[in-house]
Design a protein around this motif. Structure first.
Motif, PDB file in Angstrom:
ATOM      1  N   SER A 146     -41.390  88.360  27.957  1.00  0.00           N
ATOM      2  CA  SER A 146     -40.886  87.061  28.424  1.00  0.00           C
ATOM      3  C   SER A 146     -39.456  87.186  28.935  1.00  0.00           C
ATOM      4  O   SER A 146     -39.118  86.661  30.007  1.00  0.00           O
ATOM      5  CB  SER A 146     -40.955  86.035  27.283  1.00  0.00           C
ATOM      6  N   ASP A 147     -38.606  87.891  28.182  1.00  0.00           N
ATOM      7  CA  ASP A 147     -37.215  88.088  28.604  1.00  0.00           C
ATOM      8  C   ASP A 147     -37.142  88.870  29.914  1.00  0.00           C
ATOM      9  O   ASP A 147     -36.321  88.553  30.786  1.00  0.00           O
ATOM     10  CB  ASP A 147     -36.432  88.832  27.516  1.00  0.00           C
ATOM     11  N   ASN A 156     -39.392  88.986  32.325  1.00  0.00           N
ATOM     12  CA  ASN A 156     -39.822  88.119  33.421  1.00  0.00           C
ATOM     13  C   ASN A 156     -38.764  87.070  33.773  1.00  0.00           C
ATOM     14  O   ASN A 156     -38.631  86.675  34.930  1.00  0.00           O
ATOM     15  CB  ASN A 156     -41.135  87.423  33.067  1.00  0.00           C
ATOM     16  N   GLU A 157     -38.033  86.638  32.778  1.00  0.00           N
ATOM     17  CA  GLU A 157     -37.021  85.599  32.999  1.00  0.00           C
ATOM     18  C   GLU A 157     -35.762  86.154  33.658  1.00  0.00           C
ATOM     19  O   GLU A 157     -35.140  85.485  34.490  1.00  0.00           O
ATOM     20  CB  GLU A 157     -36.637  84.946  31.669  1.00  0.00           C
ATOM     21  N   LYS A 158     -35.376  87.394  33.312  1.00  0.00           N
ATOM     22  CA  LYS A 158     -34.043  87.882  33.678  1.00  0.00           C
ATOM     23  C   LYS A 158     -34.032  88.929  34.793  1.00  0.00           C
ATOM     24  O   LYS A 158     -33.057  89.016  35.536  1.00  0.00           O
ATOM     25  CB  LYS A 158     -33.359  88.462  32.433  1.00  0.00           C
ATOM     26  N   TRP A 218     -36.593  89.005  40.592  1.00  0.00           N
ATOM     27  CA  TRP A 218     -37.928  88.988  41.189  1.00  0.00           C
ATOM     28  C   TRP A 218     -37.979  89.726  42.527  1.00  0.00           C
ATOM     29  O   TRP A 218     -39.053  90.160  42.967  1.00  0.00           O
ATOM     30  CB  TRP A 218     -38.406  87.541  41.390  1.00  0.00           C
ATOM     31  N   GLY A 277     -44.280  82.231  32.205  1.00  0.00           N
ATOM     32  CA  GLY A 277     -42.899  81.773  32.039  1.00  0.00           C
ATOM     33  C   GLY A 277     -42.702  80.482  32.815  1.00  0.00           C
ATOM     34  O   GLY A 277     -43.569  80.054  33.581  1.00  0.00           O
ATOM     35  N   THR A 278     -41.545  79.856  32.649  1.00  0.00           N
ATOM     36  CA  THR A 278     -41.294  78.562  33.290  1.00  0.00           C
ATOM     37  C   THR A 278     -40.125  78.587  34.266  1.00  0.00           C
ATOM     38  O   THR A 278     -39.927  77.607  34.987  1.00  0.00           O
ATOM     39  CB  THR A 278     -41.014  77.481  32.227  1.00  0.00           C
ATOM     40  N   SER A 279     -39.375  79.667  34.323  1.00  0.00           N
ATOM     41  CA  SER A 279     -38.238  79.725  35.240  1.00  0.00           C
ATOM     42  C   SER A 279     -38.696  80.137  36.634  1.00  0.00           C
ATOM     43  O   SER A 279     -39.785  80.681  36.815  1.00  0.00           O
ATOM     44  CB  SER A 279     -37.187  80.715  34.741  1.00  0.00           C
ATOM     45  N   ASN A 295     -37.505  82.566  38.355  1.00  0.00           N
ATOM     46  CA  ASN A 295     -37.602  84.024  38.394  1.00  0.00           C
ATOM     47  C   ASN A 295     -38.936  84.507  37.828  1.00  0.00           C
ATOM     48  O   ASN A 295     -39.570  85.405  38.383  1.00  0.00           O
ATOM     49  CB  ASN A 295     -36.448  84.642  37.617  1.00  0.00           C
ATOM     50  N   ALA A 296     -39.384  83.899  36.732  1.00  0.00           N
ATOM     51  CA  ALA A 296     -40.641  84.302  36.111  1.00  0.00           C
ATOM     52  C   ALA A 296     -41.840  83.975  36.995  1.00  0.00           C
ATOM     53  O   ALA A 296     -42.775  84.768  37.115  1.00  0.00           O
ATOM     54  CB  ALA A 296     -40.797  83.620  34.752  1.00  0.00           C
TER      55      ALA A 296
END
Length: 379
Positions: A74-75, A77-79, A82, A304-306, A308-309
């Motif tokens: 998760s981290d 995919n978020e950070k 992309w 994920g919800t951001s 970037n994700a």
């Protein structure tokens, strides 16, 4: 897997510093795990974690050396940027186009390259994705795609929020002289179409009803084939004639299969009206492309919800499609892409070559009869 160049991937990672201060679970491992999720239809991060834990002894040989935890994935995919996965997908697009450039499975008898341009909206929950607000009570992102109709390979993909109008993507295209761009009426903007004309590109687009023109000349048409008229026109509207001062060709066609009357505008005055109508009919392939990836890859439910994700997952899904297409062409596999994906979904960790697996080659594992292993089924 020989279809992916890790060296090229690592160049994309270095460009965007994806592994900066990363000791475990690198970008490459993230990519492999997300590809596993695409190929095996995983539904959530917990689902991915549980399945990989069950086959942990096989992960090292697939390139995953770290223990996969849902929080770690998760981290990542978020950070992690992309654009790493977007740029790598562009490399795969280049490779796929090279393999499919000699593909002659194209029903229209023309020498020029033909592209279909369209977008697909991916609906999201507004409460979970407030950054992607589309309408009052709805969130969405759009996947704008240009598809090479000879091999059904996407050559251009742009992901935006749902508010971006389709016609704006024409500004981002790298136009090719002599190529055909086939679009629906959402892309009708005479200023942008004139730019295509100046770049020596051709377009075929559906007509809107709210513009004025005058007929300059009428070509003969075969009404038995459904053609109503084939006209050379000039725009007469105050603004439209300034935006597109040249002549246009207007073709009216009745489609007996659908019972609809279609009106096309094009800047090609050479090909017969039947060719123009056939070109527009080929546009349905991009609809099939969107339908295929939405049905068979994970781009409708997200891990994920951001922003970037979401973008990371979509670009890796596109990479999964391209890898299957490259595999099919390189190994000369006669199976459909869907069938290849189904076989891979249950055999990713089989100790057999992809060629044997997908080309139905006879193979046998040599196993001694006196091995100490209980049988699950007695047949």
């Amino acid at each position: 897997m020989d279809f992916i160049s890790k060296y090229e991937f690592e160049k994309c990672v270095a460009k965007y510093k994806g592994n900066y201060r990363v000791r475990t679970f690198t970008c490459w491992e993230q990519f492999i795990v997300m590809m596993f999720a695409q190929f095996t239809y995983r539904e959530s991060l917990r689902d991915i974690e549980s399945c990989l834990a069950a086959i942990s002894g096989k992960l090292y040989h697939s390139g995953v050396k770290s223990k996969v935890k849902r929080s770690t994935l998760s981290d990542a995919n978020e950070k992690r940027d992309w654009r790493i996965y977007a740029e790598f997908a562009q490399l795969l697009i280049g490779e796929a186009r090279e393999l499919y450039k000699e593909d002659h499975k194209f029903s229209v008898n023309i020498d020029e390259i033909a592209y279909a341009l369209d977008s697909s909206t991916i609906d999201l929950c507004l409460s979970l994705f407030p950054w992607a607000k589309f309408r009052k009570n709805k969130a969405a992102v759009k996947m704008h795609t240009q598809l090479d109709l000879r091999g059904n390979i996407p050559t251009f993909i742009e992901i935006t929020d749902g508010k971006v109008h389709d016609v704006n993507i024409l500004d981002a295209l790298t136009l090719e002289p002599g190529a055909f761009y086939i679009m629906d009426r959402a892309y009708l903007d005479f200023e942008r179409l004139y730019h295509l004309n100046e770049c020596l590109s051709f377009f075929v687009i559906r007509e809107k009803r709210n513009f004025n023109y005058r007929r300059v000349y009428s070509n003969k048409v075969d009404k038995t084939l459904g053609f109503k008229c084939d006209q050379i026109i000039k725009l007469t509207g105050f603004y439209t004639k300034q935006k597109y001062p040249e002549k246009l060709r207007r073709i009216k066609y009745f489609d007996k299969e659908t019972g609809k009357t279609l009106v096309f505008l094009t800047n090609n005055f050479t090909y017969q009206a039947t060719i123009i109508a056939e070109l527009y009919k080929e546009r349905w392939k991009i609809e099939l492309f969107f339908k295929w990836i939405k049905q068979h890859l994970r781009i409708k439910s997200f891990f994920g919800t951001s922003l970037n994700a979401i973008y990371t997952q979509i670009w890796i899904a596109v990479s999964a499609y391209l890898i299957i297409a490259i595999m099919k062409k390189r190994l000369k596999i006669e199976l459909e892409l869907y069938t290849i994906l189904q076989i891979l979904s249950i055999s990713l960790f089989e100790k057999v070559t992809v060629n044997q697996l997908l080309n139905n080659k006879e193979y046998r594992n040599n196993i001694n009869d006196d091995y100490n292993q209980l049988k699950m089924f007695d047949l």
